[in-house]
Design an enzyme around this catalytic site. Structure first.
Site, PDB file in Angstrom:
ATOM      1  N   TYR A  53      90.594 -44.834 -77.753  1.00 36.84           N
ATOM      2  CA  TYR A  53      90.757 -45.504 -76.338  1.00 36.84           C
ATOM      3  C   TYR A  53      90.775 -47.062 -76.485  1.00 36.84           C
ATOM      4  CZ  TYR A  53      89.180 -40.459 -74.910  1.00 36.84           C
ATOM      5  OH  TYR A  53      89.361 -38.911 -74.428  1.00 36.84           O
ATOM      6  N   PRO A 206      88.938 -32.801 -65.050  1.00 37.61           N
ATOM      7  CA  PRO A 206      88.769 -31.659 -64.618  1.00 37.61           C
ATOM      8  C   PRO A 206      89.107 -31.842 -62.916  1.00 37.61           C
ATOM      9  CG  PRO A 206      86.742 -32.897 -64.840  1.00 37.61           C
ATOM     10  CD  PRO A 206      88.203 -33.189 -65.678  1.00 37.61           C
ATOM     11  N   GLY A 210      93.014 -35.956 -61.329  1.00 36.80           N
ATOM     12  CA  GLY A 210      93.004 -36.862 -59.920  1.00 36.80           C
ATOM     13  C   GLY A 210      93.645 -35.890 -59.421  1.00 36.80           C
ATOM     14  N   LYS A 215      94.138 -37.126 -52.735  1.00 38.14           N
ATOM     15  CA  LYS A 215      95.037 -38.275 -52.235  1.00 38.14           C
ATOM     16  C   LYS A 215      96.024 -38.563 -53.267  1.00 38.14           C
ATOM     17  CE  LYS A 215      93.831 -40.517 -57.166  1.00 38.14           C
ATOM     18  NZ  LYS A 215      92.915 -41.258 -57.838  1.00 38.14           N
TER      19      LYS A 215
END
Length: 323
Positions: A53, A206, A210, A215
């Site tokens: 990451y 989960p 997004g 949105k």
């Protein structure tokens, strides 16, 4: 926050975990600090990172926050190895040498003498599984790792690894996989395999990367992952007609419950059979707090059934559904 045992192990974690994939890339150290404090203050314990990451910066930022902001012993630190690749003598991947080298790097960046959960980030087809698993044995017996798991393994891969490790100090306790109303593929084989072997499921993405927050229904917000060059393909994976139907069902359910689509989607996956925790990442602390609010929500049976139905996937012979 409710605490759950990770599979059949004695390790307990909060049922919502904090993902740090964006730390060091889209989330700077100050914002990460704010997220970690808010998460811990509300009873969160599981913090999930990986050696790849942000090129290791996620681990480095997390390590810099331990003890100064949140006591190390109050958190379950989970990281991963295998995905890192390089041209050095160890070469990255799933070889014993590469994995133990990667573990030392993770410990150094995190500034700790052990990690609570060390996970194989992916299956490495170039290395015999027995060699890969031998690194787990060495890591646990050395005291540098407390528990081990895997991530992104298929059903047969998970069952094979779990069988080979059964009865060892480094027996697998978990598998981390993508799981949401938009991605239910693990129900075909991974979920039954995990249940059979007593492994806890850690659900990444989960919120459908997004998309399940709603949105993206009208447009792509300028400050969203979907608008960034590096995360747009990641989000677009779940932007299709099927997803639109599911998102509308989630929005309708949220309106009826006077809550957010985010809370509905997260509560659904959090309480699926075998799931120990849902791991959420956030752009900022406000977004994270929006996820943590879902701790107060339990979906009514009728709404859960409706969401199950609209997001259902086909299971053919010889697959079967749990629960």
């Amino acid at each position: 926050m409710e605490q759950r045992h990770l599979g059949r192990s004695g390790l307990r974690v909060g049922r919502i975990g904090l993902g740090t994939m964006t730390w060091g890339q889209d989330t700077d150290a100050d914002e990460a600090a704010s997220q970690l404090v808010a998460f811990a203050d509300l009873g969160g314990t599981l913090v999930d990172t990986a050696d790849v990451y942000a090129g290791g910066e996620s681990e480095r930022i997390l390590g810099g926050l331990l003890d100064d902001l949140v006591p190390r012993e109050e958190l379950v630190i989970a990281t991963k190895a295998v995905a890192r690749r390089d041209d050095g003598p160890f070469g990255g991947g799933g070889s014993r040498g590469a994995l133990l080298h990667a573990l030392e790097g993770s410990l150094r960046r995190l500034g700790v003498d052990h990690v609570d959960l060390w996970q194989l980030h992916a299956w490495d087809t170039a290395v015999p599984l027995e060699e890969t698993l031998s690194a787990l044995d060495a890591a646990v017996t050395s005291g540098k790792v407390r528990y081990v798991g895997v991530s992104n393994y298929s059903g047969w891969q998970l069952a094979t690894a779990a069988t080979l490790q059964r009865g060892k100090p480094s027996a697998l306790v978990s598998t981390q996989v993508e799981y949401s109303l938009l991605e239910r593929g693990i129900e075909r084989e991974v979920q039954p395999a995990a249940s059979h072997h007593g492994l806890g499921l850690l659900a990444w993405a989960p919120l459908g990367r997004g998309v399940l927050t709603g949105k993206y229904r009208a447009a792509t917000p300028a400050d969203s992952r979907g608008a960034s060059t590096h995360f747009a393909p990641y989000v677009d994976h779940h932007r299709n007609e099927r997803a639109a139907r599911i998102v509308q069902a989630v929005v309708t359910a949220a309106d009826g419950l006077a809550t957010s689509p985010l809370s509905v989607a997260l509560a659904w996956v959090r309480d699926r059979p075998g799931v120990t925790a849902a791991v959420v990442g956030a752009r900022d602390t406000g977004q994270l707090l929006g996820s943590l609010v879902s701790e107060e929500l339990t979906l009514p049976a009728a709404i859960r059934a409706a969401l199950d139905d609209v997001s259902d996937i086909e299971l053919g012979y010889p697959e079967q559904r749990l629960g």
